[in-house]
Scaffold this motif. Structure first.
Motif, PDB file in Angstrom:
ATOM      1  N   GLU A 163      85.429  23.764 119.930  1.00  0.00           N
ATOM      2  CA  GLU A 163      84.480  23.638 121.022  1.00  0.00           C
ATOM      3  C   GLU A 163      83.305  24.599 120.842  1.00  0.00           C
ATOM      4  O   GLU A 163      82.516  24.793 121.757  1.00  0.00           O
ATOM      5  CB  GLU A 163      85.177  23.910 122.360  1.00  0.00           C
ATOM      6  CG  GLU A 163      86.296  22.934 122.680  1.00  0.00           C
ATOM      7  CD  GLU A 163      86.889  23.152 124.062  1.00  0.00           C
ATOM      8  OE1 GLU A 163      86.129  23.507 124.993  1.00  0.00           O
ATOM      9  OE2 GLU A 163      88.106  22.980 124.211  1.00  0.00           O
ATOM     10  N   ASP A 164      83.187  25.181 119.661  1.00  0.00           N
ATOM     11  CA  ASP A 164      82.134  26.145 119.381  1.00  0.00           C
ATOM     12  C   ASP A 164      80.764  25.456 119.417  1.00  0.00           C
ATOM     13  O   ASP A 164      80.555  24.434 118.751  1.00  0.00           O
ATOM     14  CB  ASP A 164      82.364  26.771 118.011  1.00  0.00           C
ATOM     15  CG  ASP A 164      81.356  27.868 117.718  1.00  0.00           C
ATOM     16  OD1 ASP A 164      81.602  29.010 118.108  1.00  0.00           O
ATOM     17  OD2 ASP A 164      80.318  27.549 117.087  1.00  0.00           O
ATOM     18  N   SER A 165      79.850  25.999 120.189  1.00  0.00           N
ATOM     19  CA  SER A 165      78.537  25.380 120.332  1.00  0.00           C
ATOM     20  C   SER A 165      77.763  25.362 119.022  1.00  0.00           C
ATOM     21  O   SER A 165      76.953  24.454 118.784  1.00  0.00           O
ATOM     22  CB  SER A 165      77.727  26.112 121.412  1.00  0.00           C
ATOM     23  OG  SER A 165      77.539  27.476 121.061  1.00  0.00           O
ATOM     24  N   GLN A 166      78.000  26.351 118.149  1.00  0.00           N
ATOM     25  CA  GLN A 166      77.315  26.372 116.864  1.00  0.00           C
ATOM     26  C   GLN A 166      77.794  25.228 115.968  1.00  0.00           C
ATOM     27  O   GLN A 166      77.000  24.605 115.263  1.00  0.00           O
ATOM     28  CB  GLN A 166      77.549  27.720 116.164  1.00  0.00           C
ATOM     29  CG  GLN A 166      77.027  28.921 116.948  1.00  0.00           C
ATOM     30  CD  GLN A 166      75.543  28.815 117.248  1.00  0.00           C
ATOM     31  OE1 GLN A 166      74.745  28.463 116.380  1.00  0.00           O
ATOM     32  NE2 GLN A 166      75.166  29.109 118.480  1.00  0.00           N
ATOM     33  N   LEU A 209      79.003  22.410 117.070  1.00  0.00           N
ATOM     34  CA  LEU A 209      78.469  21.202 117.706  1.00  0.00           C
ATOM     35  C   LEU A 209      77.022  20.966 117.295  1.00  0.00           C
ATOM     36  O   LEU A 209      76.653  19.862 116.858  1.00  0.00           O
ATOM     37  CB  LEU A 209      78.592  21.339 119.226  1.00  0.00           C
ATOM     38  CG  LEU A 209      77.902  20.303 120.097  1.00  0.00           C
ATOM     39  CD1 LEU A 209      78.460  18.920 119.831  1.00  0.00           C
ATOM     40  CD2 LEU A 209      78.056  20.662 121.576  1.00  0.00           C
ATOM     41  N   ALA A 210      76.193  22.006 117.413  1.00  0.00           N
ATOM     42  CA  ALA A 210      74.784  21.870 117.066  1.00  0.00           C
ATOM     43  C   ALA A 210      74.599  21.579 115.580  1.00  0.00           C
ATOM     44  O   ALA A 210      73.788  20.734 115.198  1.00  0.00           O
ATOM     45  CB  ALA A 210      74.034  23.148 117.449  1.00  0.00           C
ATOM     46  N   LEU A 242      81.429  18.847 126.563  1.00  0.00           N
ATOM     47  CA  LEU A 242      80.609  19.649 125.663  1.00  0.00           C
ATOM     48  C   LEU A 242      79.118  19.511 125.945  1.00  0.00           C
ATOM     49  O   LEU A 242      78.299  20.139 125.269  1.00  0.00           O
ATOM     50  CB  LEU A 242      80.880  19.239 124.208  1.00  0.00           C
ATOM     51  CG  LEU A 242      82.287  19.507 123.682  1.00  0.00           C
ATOM     52  CD1 LEU A 242      82.420  19.006 122.246  1.00  0.00           C
ATOM     53  CD2 LEU A 242      82.614  20.990 123.749  1.00  0.00           C
ATOM     54  N   LYS A 258      77.290  22.795 126.606  1.00  0.00           N
ATOM     55  CA  LYS A 258      77.130  23.594 125.397  1.00  0.00           C
ATOM     56  C   LYS A 258      76.075  22.980 124.476  1.00  0.00           C
ATOM     57  O   LYS A 258      75.340  23.704 123.790  1.00  0.00           O
ATOM     58  CB  LYS A 258      78.462  23.694 124.659  1.00  0.00           C
ATOM     59  CG  LYS A 258      79.508  24.541 125.382  1.00  0.00           C
ATOM     60  CD  LYS A 258      80.752  24.713 124.541  1.00  0.00           C
ATOM     61  CE  LYS A 258      81.767  25.606 125.241  1.00  0.00           C
ATOM     62  NZ  LYS A 258      82.974  25.847 124.428  1.00  0.00           N
ATOM     63  N   LEU A 259      76.001  21.659 124.453  1.00  0.00           N
ATOM     64  CA  LEU A 259      75.017  20.987 123.608  1.00  0.00           C
ATOM     65  C   LEU A 259      73.608  21.341 124.049  1.00  0.00           C
ATOM     66  O   LEU A 259      72.752  21.691 123.242  1.00  0.00           O
ATOM     67  CB  LEU A 259      75.237  19.473 123.677  1.00  0.00           C
ATOM     68  CG  LEU A 259      74.207  18.606 122.942  1.00  0.00           C
ATOM     69  CD1 LEU A 259      74.212  18.918 121.456  1.00  0.00           C
ATOM     70  CD2 LEU A 259      74.483  17.133 123.186  1.00  0.00           C
ATOM     71  N   ALA A 277      72.860  24.997 123.232  1.00  0.00           N
ATOM     72  CA  ALA A 277      72.699  25.232 121.796  1.00  0.00           C
ATOM     73  C   ALA A 277      71.326  24.807 121.316  1.00  0.00           C
ATOM     74  O   ALA A 277      70.655  25.522 120.576  1.00  0.00           O
ATOM     75  CB  ALA A 277      73.786  24.487 121.026  1.00  0.00           C
ATOM     76  N   GLY A 286      76.532  19.838 132.697  1.00  0.00           N
ATOM     77  CA  GLY A 286      77.425  19.266 131.705  1.00  0.00           C
ATOM     78  C   GLY A 286      78.517  18.391 132.282  1.00  0.00           C
ATOM     79  O   GLY A 286      79.481  18.067 131.589  1.00  0.00           O
TER      80      GLY A 286
END
Length: 238
Positions: A93-96, A98-99, A137, A140-141, A144, A191
């Protein structure tokens, strides 16, 4: 009366280093006549060897793979099979992550906690070129892409909504949002999924969908991500 020909099943390559999960996923997908797993791989290198021959419609790709991470393998997979859509299916689930996945050209990013029926729907949408991201997510998206700025023009184009959403806020078309639409927009910026918004506002999920459609049309936007960025930018400007 002549029946229209049945649509060809969506072909899949499943890439995951956990054999038990991979085989279980393949068995699950095999229950859907509209999906057909044509291959499996335990790491990115094996996937790169298989993809040129298999040319799957969708590559289900885990992130935490031995050797090359999934997000770092996306561009190579797209190069050897441009027609294949890469759909991340991971626990991260890490935003980095994901991006990075969306910047590198993934069609979507899903968590492994997703329901089987929803996964099948997401696969079909990805195969048709639609962007798909797990609802939990979305916040977070947005964060990011706001913090990192727009993707490089030299990067392979990810899902259209992600590229457009990373720019400045969309301009209002002149039609003001209703009070209820403003409430829905605020929840989108947080979100929230349609189901969650319906629960928070105590309205039907179908009503939420209609409000979202009206919001996008009035603001001249094309996706929930753009709407979330628009709302966030407007809040900062107030």
């Amino acid at each position: 009366m002549t029946q229209p020909p049945a649509a060809a099943p969506v072909t899949l390559l499943v890439v995951d280093d956990h054999t038990l999960f991979r085989r279980g996923l393949i068995a699950l997908l095999g229950q859907d006549a509209g999906l057909h797993v044509v291959g499996e791989a335990g790491d990115a290198a094996e996937a790169l060897r298989l993809v040129p021959t298999l040319q799957p419609d969708v590559i289900l790709l885990d992130n935490h793979l031995p050797g090359v991470m999934g997000v770092d393998a996306i561009r190579g997979l797209r190069e050897v099979s441009p027609r294949s859509r890469v759909l991340m299916l991971t626990v991260s689930e890490d935003s980095q992550d994901l991006a990075a996945a969306l910047r590198n050209g993934a069609q979507g990013y899903l968590l492994k906690t997703i329901d089987g029926d929803l996964l099948a729907q997401a696969i079909r949408r990805a195969a048709q070129g639609e962007p798909v991201v797990s609802p939990e997510l979305m916040g977070k998206l947005v964060a990011a892409f706001q913090s990192q700025g727009a993707p490089s023009a030299a990067s392979p184009a990810p899902a259209p909504e992600v590229v457009e959403a990373s720019g400045s806020a969309a301009s209002d078309s002149g039609t003001p949002l209703s009070p209820r639409e403003e409430e829905v927009l605020r929840e989108i910026a947080r979100g929230m999924s349609n189901k969650e918004i319906a629960r928070v506002l105590d309205i039907a999920e179908t009503t939420v969908k209609i409000h979202v459609q009206h919001i996008l049309r009035k603001l001249g936007l094309t996706s929930r991500v753009q709407a979330a960025v628009y709302a966030s930018d407007r809040q900062r400007a107030e």
